[in-house]
Design an enzyme around this catalytic site. Structure first.
Site, PDB file in Angstrom:
ATOM      1  N   THR A  41       6.332   0.697   2.162  1.00  0.00           N
ATOM      2  CA  THR A  41       7.331   1.499   2.882  1.00  0.00           C
ATOM      3  C   THR A  41       6.573   2.465   3.787  1.00  0.00           C
ATOM      4  O   THR A  41       5.883   3.363   3.299  1.00  0.00           O
ATOM      5  CB  THR A  41       8.210   2.293   1.899  1.00  0.00           C
ATOM      6  N   LYS A  47       8.810  11.344   0.318  1.00  0.00           N
ATOM      7  CA  LYS A  47       8.117  10.572   1.365  1.00  0.00           C
ATOM      8  C   LYS A  47       9.135   9.833   2.238  1.00  0.00           C
ATOM      9  O   LYS A  47       9.064   9.878   3.469  1.00  0.00           O
ATOM     10  CB  LYS A  47       7.179   9.559   0.700  1.00  0.00           C
ATOM     11  N   LYS A  50      15.540   0.291   5.538  1.00  0.00           N
ATOM     12  CA  LYS A  50      15.190   0.801   4.201  1.00  0.00           C
ATOM     13  C   LYS A  50      15.276   2.333   4.175  1.00  0.00           C
ATOM     14  O   LYS A  50      15.774   2.932   3.221  1.00  0.00           O
ATOM     15  CB  LYS A  50      13.780   0.312   3.844  1.00  0.00           C
ATOM     16  N   LEU A  76       0.836  -1.203   0.000  1.00  0.00           N
ATOM     17  CA  LEU A  76       0.000   0.000   0.000  1.00  0.00           C
ATOM     18  C   LEU A  76       0.873   1.255   0.000  1.00  0.00           C
ATOM     19  O   LEU A  76       2.071   1.178   0.267  1.00  0.00           O
ATOM     20  CB  LEU A  76      -0.907  -0.023   1.229  1.00  0.00           C
ATOM     21  N   PRO A  77       0.282   2.431  -0.271  1.00  0.00           N
ATOM     22  CA  PRO A  77       1.114   3.637  -0.406  1.00  0.00           C
ATOM     23  C   PRO A  77       1.860   4.066   0.858  1.00  0.00           C
ATOM     24  O   PRO A  77       3.063   4.299   0.804  1.00  0.00           O
ATOM     25  CB  PRO A  77       0.104   4.711  -0.834  1.00  0.00           C
TER      26      PRO A  77
HETATM   27  P1  NAD Z   1       0.829   2.698  -5.935  1.00  0.00           P
HETATM   28  O1  NAD Z   1       0.183   3.951  -5.460  1.00  0.00           O
HETATM   29  O2  NAD Z   1       1.090   2.504  -7.381  1.00  0.00           O
HETATM   30  O3  NAD Z   1      -0.043   1.439  -5.446  1.00  0.00           O
HETATM   31  C1  NAD Z   1      -0.717   1.348  -4.217  1.00  0.00           C
HETATM   32  C2  NAD Z   1      -2.009   0.603  -4.453  1.00  0.00           C
HETATM   33  O4  NAD Z   1      -2.669   0.402  -3.199  1.00  0.00           O
HETATM   34  C3  NAD Z   1      -2.996   1.364  -5.348  1.00  0.00           C
HETATM   35  O5  NAD Z   1      -3.387   0.536  -6.439  1.00  0.00           O
HETATM   36  C4  NAD Z   1      -4.168   1.666  -4.401  1.00  0.00           C
HETATM   37  O6  NAD Z   1      -5.436   1.658  -5.058  1.00  0.00           O
HETATM   38  C5  NAD Z   1      -4.043   0.535  -3.422  1.00  0.00           C
HETATM   39  N1  NAD Z   1      -4.716   0.766  -2.136  1.00  0.00           N
HETATM   40  C6  NAD Z   1      -4.602   1.847  -1.309  1.00  0.00           C
HETATM   41  N2  NAD Z   1      -5.339   1.661  -0.209  1.00  0.00           N
HETATM   42  C7  NAD Z   1      -5.921   0.435  -0.322  1.00  0.00           C
HETATM   43  C8  NAD Z   1      -6.801  -0.326   0.489  1.00  0.00           C
HETATM   44  N3  NAD Z   1      -7.242   0.128   1.666  1.00  0.00           N
HETATM   45  N4  NAD Z   1      -7.217  -1.529   0.048  1.00  0.00           N
HETATM   46  C9  NAD Z   1      -6.784  -2.012  -1.140  1.00  0.00           C
HETATM   47  N5  NAD Z   1      -5.945  -1.346  -1.967  1.00  0.00           N
HETATM   48  C10 NAD Z   1      -5.526  -0.135  -1.548  1.00  0.00           C
HETATM   49  O7  NAD Z   1       2.170   2.572  -5.086  1.00  0.00           O
HETATM   50  P2  NAD Z   1       3.459   1.683  -5.471  1.00  0.00           P
HETATM   51  O8  NAD Z   1       4.388   2.469  -6.326  1.00  0.00           O
HETATM   52  O9  NAD Z   1       3.001   0.335  -5.879  1.00  0.00           O
HETATM   53  O10 NAD Z   1       4.181   1.615  -4.038  1.00  0.00           O
HETATM   54  C11 NAD Z   1       3.669   0.787  -2.995  1.00  0.00           C
HETATM   55  C12 NAD Z   1       4.614   0.893  -1.811  1.00  0.00           C
HETATM   56  O11 NAD Z   1       5.921   0.441  -2.220  1.00  0.00           O
HETATM   57  C13 NAD Z   1       4.802   2.312  -1.263  1.00  0.00           C
HETATM   58  O12 NAD Z   1       4.865   2.259   0.123  1.00  0.00           O
HETATM   59  C14 NAD Z   1       6.132   2.767  -1.883  1.00  0.00           C
HETATM   60  O13 NAD Z   1       6.797   3.720  -1.079  1.00  0.00           O
HETATM   61  C15 NAD Z   1       6.886   1.451  -1.936  1.00  0.00           C
HETATM   62  N6  NAD Z   1       7.913   1.380  -2.977  1.00  0.00           N
HETATM   63  C16 NAD Z   1       7.703   1.868  -4.226  1.00  0.00           C
HETATM   64  C17 NAD Z   1       8.693   1.794  -5.189  1.00  0.00           C
HETATM   65  C18 NAD Z   1       8.453   2.319  -6.584  1.00  0.00           C
HETATM   66  O14 NAD Z   1       9.437   2.450  -7.334  1.00  0.00           O
HETATM   67  N7  NAD Z   1       7.211   2.587  -6.984  1.00  0.00           N
HETATM   68  C19 NAD Z   1       9.923   1.227  -4.875  1.00  0.00           C
HETATM   69  C20 NAD Z   1      10.129   0.685  -3.606  1.00  0.00           C
HETATM   70  C21 NAD Z   1       9.111   0.772  -2.653  1.00  0.00           C
END
Ligand code: NAD
Length: 294
Positions: free
Chosen positions: A96, A246, A171, A65-66
């Site tokens: 994260t 973030k 991390k 999740l975000p």
């Molecule tokens: P994203 O916003 O693309 O995806 C998050 C998903 O969670 C969305 O599809 C959203 O609809 C869903 N969501 C939110 N609340 C929800 C709920 N209550 N029930 C069900 N679904 C729900 O984010 P992302 O890029 O996939 O990143 C996810 C996590 O990974 C974050 O914490 C981010 O910091 C971490 N991260 C991201 C990257 C990157 O390069 N994108 C790299 C490493 C870590």
């Protein structure tokens, strides 16, 4: 093969879930965005009407999740997911988030007899798609061993950082350093170019000298120096300025919590904040070069 509930199918969750599906596991998925769910059901996953239904009868529950508020909201808030997870289900939380949030949720899980680890990742969307992520785990060693076969389908390197929340802390330390070194690399390159040096020549020199780092070796912020780097693609893709912001915010929170001093981390957070406020939030974080480039 196991029944896995996967909640949160965004940029990272979707390719991670696909790798578990490819490995032959039965996947039950849920996301608030129907289009995200469809990509997985088209590939053979089952969809659940809500998060509670997704975890029913699951051997493993994974969330991606975000931010902290989404994770706390799901497990402890309105959805109260922990109350619907069986003690036989292993919970792997990959988002994260703040270490404090991770500890809070893990503590509540432990009180219900549920095994849970925090397992944030490094490696970005490319690593998620290729199944080469690095997992940085916090929690009991026994829970990590139970999770290992699943993590190995999504990643290449798995580290045990310590107890609950330690994965998040490790991390954040890494990403704070990454933010600082990218800003420093941009600053050094801009200084050289402002004084007449060629950015490619200067980058080659630094790469073989004591200032070398991950940015100069693999992810140069100067456009045209590295063909595959986001800088050479208009800073598209990669790791967004707002995601870096973030993580630097989480580092600042961790510093406050422990009364630690992170002057360079705070300076970097302010630089990325100014850069984001100028409308660069969605660009790759190496675009921080724009603050220095004439
Ligand atoms: P994203 O916003 O693309 O995806 C998050 C998903 O969670 C969305 O599809 C959203 O609809 C869903 N969501 C939110 N609340 C929800 C709920 N209550 N029930 C069900 N679904 C729900 O984010 P992302 O890029 O996939 O990143 C996810 C996590 O990974 C974050 O914490 C981010 O910091 C971490 N991260 C991201 C990257 C990157 O390069 N994108 C790299 C490493 C870590």
């Amino acid at each position: 093969m196991s029944r896995i509930a996967f909640i949160g199918l965004g940029h990272m969750g979707s390719p991670m879930a696909l790798n578990l599906l490819k490995a032959g596991h039965e996947l039950v998925v849920f996301d608030l965005v129907p289009a995200a769910v469809k990509a997985l059901t088209d590939a053979g996953a089952q969809s659940a009407p809500d998060a509670r239904a997704a975890v029913a009868g699951a051997d493993v529950a994974i969330t991606m999740l975000p931010a902290s508020r989404h994770v706390e909201g799901l497990y402890l808030g309105d959805t109260d997911l922990l109350a619907h997870i069986a003690p036989t289900t292993l919970v792997i939380e990959c988002s994260t988030i703040a270490a404090e949030s991770a500890r809070k949720v893990a503590q509540a899980a432990a009180e219900r007899g549920i095994r849970m680890i925090d397992a944030p990742v490094s490696g970005g969307t490319a690593g998620a798609a290729a199944g080469t992520l690095t997992f940085i785990v916090g929690g009991e060693a026994e829970a990590l061993e139970a999770a290992r076969p699943y993590l190995e389908k999504m990643g290449k390197n798995i580290f045990h950082a310590g107890s609950a929340g330690a994965g998040q802390l490790a991390k954040i330390c890494n990403n704070m350093l990454l933010g600082i070194l990218m800003a420093g690399t941009a600053e050094a390159l801009a200084l050289g170019v402002a004084n007449g040096l060629d950015p490619k020549v200067l980058s080659d020199i630094i790469s073989k000298s004591s200032g070398r780092n991950w940015a100069t070796e693999l992810y140069n912020p100067w456009p045209g120096v590295m063909e595959q780097a986001p800088a050479s693609k208009g800073y598209a893709g990669g790791f967004g300025v707002d995601l870096m912001l973030k993580d630097l915010g989480l580092a600042a929170e961790a510093a406050l919590h422990a009364r630690a001093s992170t002057p360079l981390g705070e300076l970097a957070r302010n630089l990325y904040s100014l850069h984001s406020a100028a409308g660069n939030g969605p660009l790759d974080f190496s675009s921080i070069l724009g603050l220095y480039k004439k």
